[in-house]
Motif scaffolding. Structure first.
Motif, PDB file in Angstrom:
ATOM      1  N   ALA A 135      43.008 -20.778  35.795  1.00 57.05           N
ATOM      2  CA  ALA A 135      42.753 -21.618  34.617  1.00 57.05           C
ATOM      3  C   ALA A 135      41.310 -21.550  34.138  1.00 57.05           C
ATOM      4  O   ALA A 135      41.008 -22.034  33.049  1.00 57.05           O
ATOM      5  CB  ALA A 135      43.120 -23.066  34.933  1.00 57.05           C
ATOM      6  N   ASP A 136      40.396 -20.950  34.926  1.00 57.08           N
ATOM      7  CA  ASP A 136      38.987 -20.926  34.551  1.00 57.08           C
ATOM      8  C   ASP A 136      38.584 -19.662  33.799  1.00 57.08           C
ATOM      9  O   ASP A 136      37.412 -19.497  33.445  1.00 57.08           O
ATOM     10  CB  ASP A 136      38.113 -21.087  35.796  1.00 57.08           C
ATOM     11  N   LEU A 137      39.511 -18.776  33.523  1.00 54.89           N
ATOM     12  CA  LEU A 137      39.182 -17.536  32.830  1.00 54.89           C
ATOM     13  C   LEU A 137      38.958 -17.781  31.343  1.00 54.89           C
ATOM     14  O   LEU A 137      39.598 -18.650  30.750  1.00 54.89           O
ATOM     15  CB  LEU A 137      40.313 -16.514  32.998  1.00 54.89           C
ATOM     16  N   PRO A 138      38.061 -17.012  30.712  1.00 57.09           N
ATOM     17  CA  PRO A 138      37.938 -17.078  29.253  1.00 57.09           C
ATOM     18  C   PRO A 138      39.233 -16.635  28.576  1.00 57.09           C
ATOM     19  O   PRO A 138      40.084 -15.983  29.187  1.00 57.09           O
ATOM     20  CB  PRO A 138      36.791 -16.107  28.952  1.00 57.09           C
ATOM     21  N   ASN A 139      39.363 -16.958  27.304  1.00 57.08           N
ATOM     22  CA  ASN A 139      40.610 -16.700  26.591  1.00 57.08           C
ATOM     23  C   ASN A 139      41.061 -15.246  26.674  1.00 57.08           C
ATOM     24  O   ASN A 139      42.204 -14.951  27.026  1.00 57.08           O
ATOM     25  CB  ASN A 139      40.453 -17.094  25.118  1.00 57.08           C
ATOM     26  N   GLY A 170      59.144 -20.430  26.169  1.00 55.75           N
ATOM     27  CA  GLY A 170      57.733 -20.075  26.244  1.00 55.75           C
ATOM     28  C   GLY A 170      57.351 -19.035  25.212  1.00 55.75           C
ATOM     29  O   GLY A 170      56.273 -19.109  24.600  1.00 55.75           O
ATOM     30  N   ARG A 171      58.228 -18.058  25.020  1.00 51.75           N
ATOM     31  CA  ARG A 171      57.958 -17.035  23.990  1.00 51.75           C
ATOM     32  C   ARG A 171      57.867 -17.677  22.612  1.00 51.75           C
ATOM     33  O   ARG A 171      56.973 -17.359  21.819  1.00 51.75           O
ATOM     34  CB  ARG A 171      59.059 -15.978  24.001  1.00 51.75           C
ATOM     35  N   GLY A 172      58.796 -18.591  22.309  1.00 52.44           N
ATOM     36  CA  GLY A 172      58.755 -19.261  21.015  1.00 52.44           C
ATOM     37  C   GLY A 172      57.466 -20.033  20.810  1.00 52.44           C
ATOM     38  O   GLY A 172      56.887 -20.031  19.714  1.00 52.44           O
ATOM     39  N   ALA A 173      56.989 -20.689  21.872  1.00 52.48           N
ATOM     40  CA  ALA A 173      55.745 -21.451  21.771  1.00 52.48           C
ATOM     41  C   ALA A 173      54.554 -20.524  21.532  1.00 52.48           C
ATOM     42  O   ALA A 173      53.685 -20.814  20.702  1.00 52.48           O
ATOM     43  CB  ALA A 173      55.538 -22.273  23.033  1.00 52.48           C
ATOM     44  N   LEU A 174      54.487 -19.397  22.253  1.00 50.42           N
ATOM     45  CA  LEU A 174      53.391 -18.454  22.054  1.00 50.42           C
ATOM     46  C   LEU A 174      53.441 -17.839  20.663  1.00 50.42           C
ATOM     47  O   LEU A 174      52.399 -17.633  20.030  1.00 50.42           O
ATOM     48  CB  LEU A 174      53.441 -17.362  23.123  1.00 50.42           C
ATOM     49  N   GLU A 175      54.632 -17.523  20.178  1.00 51.90           N
ATOM     50  CA  GLU A 175      54.761 -16.993  18.824  1.00 51.90           C
ATOM     51  C   GLU A 175      54.263 -18.005  17.793  1.00 51.90           C
ATOM     52  O   GLU A 175      53.578 -17.646  16.827  1.00 51.90           O
ATOM     53  CB  GLU A 175      56.221 -16.634  18.541  1.00 51.90           C
ATOM     54  N   GLU A 176      54.629 -19.262  17.986  1.00 48.38           N
ATOM     55  CA  GLU A 176      54.201 -20.307  17.053  1.00 48.38           C
ATOM     56  C   GLU A 176      52.685 -20.460  17.050  1.00 48.38           C
ATOM     57  O   GLU A 176      52.060 -20.589  15.979  1.00 48.38           O
ATOM     58  CB  GLU A 176      54.868 -21.623  17.436  1.00 48.38           C
ATOM     59  N   ILE A 177      52.081 -20.439  18.246  1.00 49.92           N
ATOM     60  CA  ILE A 177      50.620 -20.554  18.330  1.00 49.92           C
ATOM     61  C   ILE A 177      49.958 -19.366  17.663  1.00 49.92           C
ATOM     62  O   ILE A 177      48.995 -19.522  16.888  1.00 49.92           O
ATOM     63  CB  ILE A 177      50.194 -20.667  19.805  1.00 49.92           C
ATOM     64  N   LEU A 180      38.345 -24.586  24.243  1.00 49.97           N
ATOM     65  CA  LEU A 180      38.767 -25.966  24.113  1.00 49.97           C
ATOM     66  C   LEU A 180      39.555 -26.237  22.834  1.00 49.97           C
ATOM     67  O   LEU A 180      39.972 -27.372  22.601  1.00 49.97           O
ATOM     68  CB  LEU A 180      37.552 -26.907  24.175  1.00 49.97           C
ATOM     69  N   ASN A 181      39.743 -25.220  22.012  1.00 49.50           N
ATOM     70  CA  ASN A 181      40.579 -25.375  20.822  1.00 49.50           C
ATOM     71  C   ASN A 181      41.978 -25.832  21.257  1.00 49.50           C
ATOM     72  O   ASN A 181      42.539 -25.292  22.213  1.00 49.50           O
ATOM     73  CB  ASN A 181      40.657 -24.042  20.081  1.00 49.50           C
ATOM     74  N   PRO A 182      42.569 -26.847  20.595  1.00 51.40           N
ATOM     75  CA  PRO A 182      43.877 -27.363  21.037  1.00 51.40           C
ATOM     76  C   PRO A 182      44.960 -26.292  21.115  1.00 51.40           C
ATOM     77  O   PRO A 182      45.762 -26.279  22.068  1.00 51.40           O
ATOM     78  CB  PRO A 182      44.210 -28.422  19.979  1.00 51.40           C
ATOM     79  N   ASP A 183      45.008 -25.389  20.137  1.00 47.17           N
ATOM     80  CA  ASP A 183      46.003 -24.319  20.185  1.00 47.17           C
ATOM     81  C   ASP A 183      45.719 -23.361  21.337  1.00 47.17           C
ATOM     82  O   ASP A 183      46.651 -22.891  22.014  1.00 47.17           O
ATOM     83  CB  ASP A 183      46.026 -23.551  18.855  1.00 47.17           C
ATOM     84  N   ALA A 184      44.447 -23.068  21.548  1.00 54.03           N
ATOM     85  CA  ALA A 184      44.082 -22.204  22.675  1.00 54.03           C
ATOM     86  C   ALA A 184      44.454 -22.874  23.997  1.00 54.03           C
ATOM     87  O   ALA A 184      44.930 -22.202  24.926  1.00 54.03           O
ATOM     88  CB  ALA A 184      42.592 -21.892  22.639  1.00 54.03           C
ATOM     89  N   GLN A 185      44.265 -24.180  24.077  1.00 50.98           N
ATOM     90  CA  GLN A 185      44.619 -24.901  25.295  1.00 50.98           C
ATOM     91  C   GLN A 185      46.126 -24.814  25.578  1.00 50.98           C
ATOM     92  O   GLN A 185      46.542 -24.627  26.725  1.00 50.98           O
ATOM     93  CB  GLN A 185      44.198 -26.365  25.175  1.00 50.98           C
ATOM     94  N   ASP A 186      46.933 -24.940  24.534  1.00 53.44           N
ATOM     95  CA  ASP A 186      48.383 -24.814  24.718  1.00 53.44           C
ATOM     96  C   ASP A 186      48.748 -23.417  25.218  1.00 53.44           C
ATOM     97  O   ASP A 186      49.569 -23.261  26.136  1.00 53.44           O
ATOM     98  CB  ASP A 186      49.106 -25.095  23.395  1.00 53.44           C
ATOM     99  N   ALA A 187      48.148 -22.403  24.604  1.00 53.24           N
ATOM    100  CA  ALA A 187      48.429 -21.026  25.022  1.00 53.24           C
ATOM    101  C   ALA A 187      47.959 -20.789  26.454  1.00 53.24           C
ATOM    102  O   ALA A 187      48.648 -20.132  27.250  1.00 53.24           O
ATOM    103  CB  ALA A 187      47.755 -20.036  24.070  1.00 53.24           C
TER     104      ALA A 187
END
Length: 241
Positions: free
Chosen positions: A103-107, A204-211, A153-160
């Protein structure tokens, strides 16, 4: 004898299906990205070995100038260099195994590690689940390009990030831990373990596609706004002049 022939037929069919499966574009691209990661890691290892040997050689020369080290001193320096080179060359890097991203890796690094993780876990999953992983794999290059430019810390990035480091790897790891003999058993909702895995991967795929789509739309909107500003600010004035 007939059982042996049957096993050979099954093994041959499995090899053929695996070869056909790997011709798919998503699998081929995932394999190419994994090779690039492995090659990059190898080059980093070679670089570290070269630097270590260079430092030891320089120290040996400096010490030899100050005080004679003799043949035994030279052999000791060679032995130390070989030992350090072997340690650096074979030390696990944490990037080549089939572990989920931390969880500590950069995006950007998280997307790469997740890409490697699902590629290496793919053979252990049933065909419908592999199809879902392939669909996820197609999303990752564009998602990586987008996530690298935004804050962790972007909310969408956090979800992904949660999907790639916790939820999807947790689902896959739990499936792998289930003994094969129990994977066809159905739960209280009449869903088998295999089906539950596919359902989770599909969600999970649907969520990543949406993000990914949401972030891409933000970039398009920003470009449109900037283009309109430049046109309104400078376009007409240049034409009139």
């Amino acid at each position: 004898m007939s059982t042996e022939r049957f096993d050979k037929v099954i093994a041959r069919a499995d090899r053929v299906m695996r070869q056909l499966d790997e011709r798919d574009g998503a699998v081929r691209e995932a394999a190419r990205r994994e090779r690039e990661r492995v090659n990059a890691d190898m080059m980093r290892r070679i670089g570290r070995v070269g630097v270590a040997i260079g430092v030891i050689s320089l120290l040996t020369i400096v010490i030899g100038i100050i005080t004679p080290i003799g043949m035994f001193g030279f052999l000791a320096a060679v032995g130390v260099a070989i030992g350090i080179a072997a340690l650096l060359a074979f030390m696990p890097s944490g990037k080549s195994n089939a572990t989920a991203p931390t969880a500590d890796l950069p995006n950007g690094q998280m997307v790469q590690r997740f890409d490697s993780y699902i590629y290496r876990q793919r053979p252990a999953l049933p065909a419908p689940a592999r199809a879902e992983l392939d669909a996820i794999s197609r999303i990752l290059p564009s998602l990586k390009q987008t996530l690298e430019r935004i804050d962790d810390l972007n909310p969408d990035a956090q979800d992904a990030r949660r999907l790639m480091s916790m939820h999807l790897p947790g689902l896959i790891d739990r499936y792998v831990n289930v003994p094969p003999a129990y994977r066809n058993q159905r739960d209280g909702e009449d869903v088998s373990v295999d089906e539950r895995l596919v359902e989770g991967l599909h969600a999970g795929r649907g969520a990543l596609e949406e993000i990914s789509e949401k972030l891409a739309r933000s970039d398009v909107a920003a470009l449109e706004t900037q283009g309109r500003f430049i046109k309104s600010r400078y376009g007409q004035e240049r034409i009139d002049s």
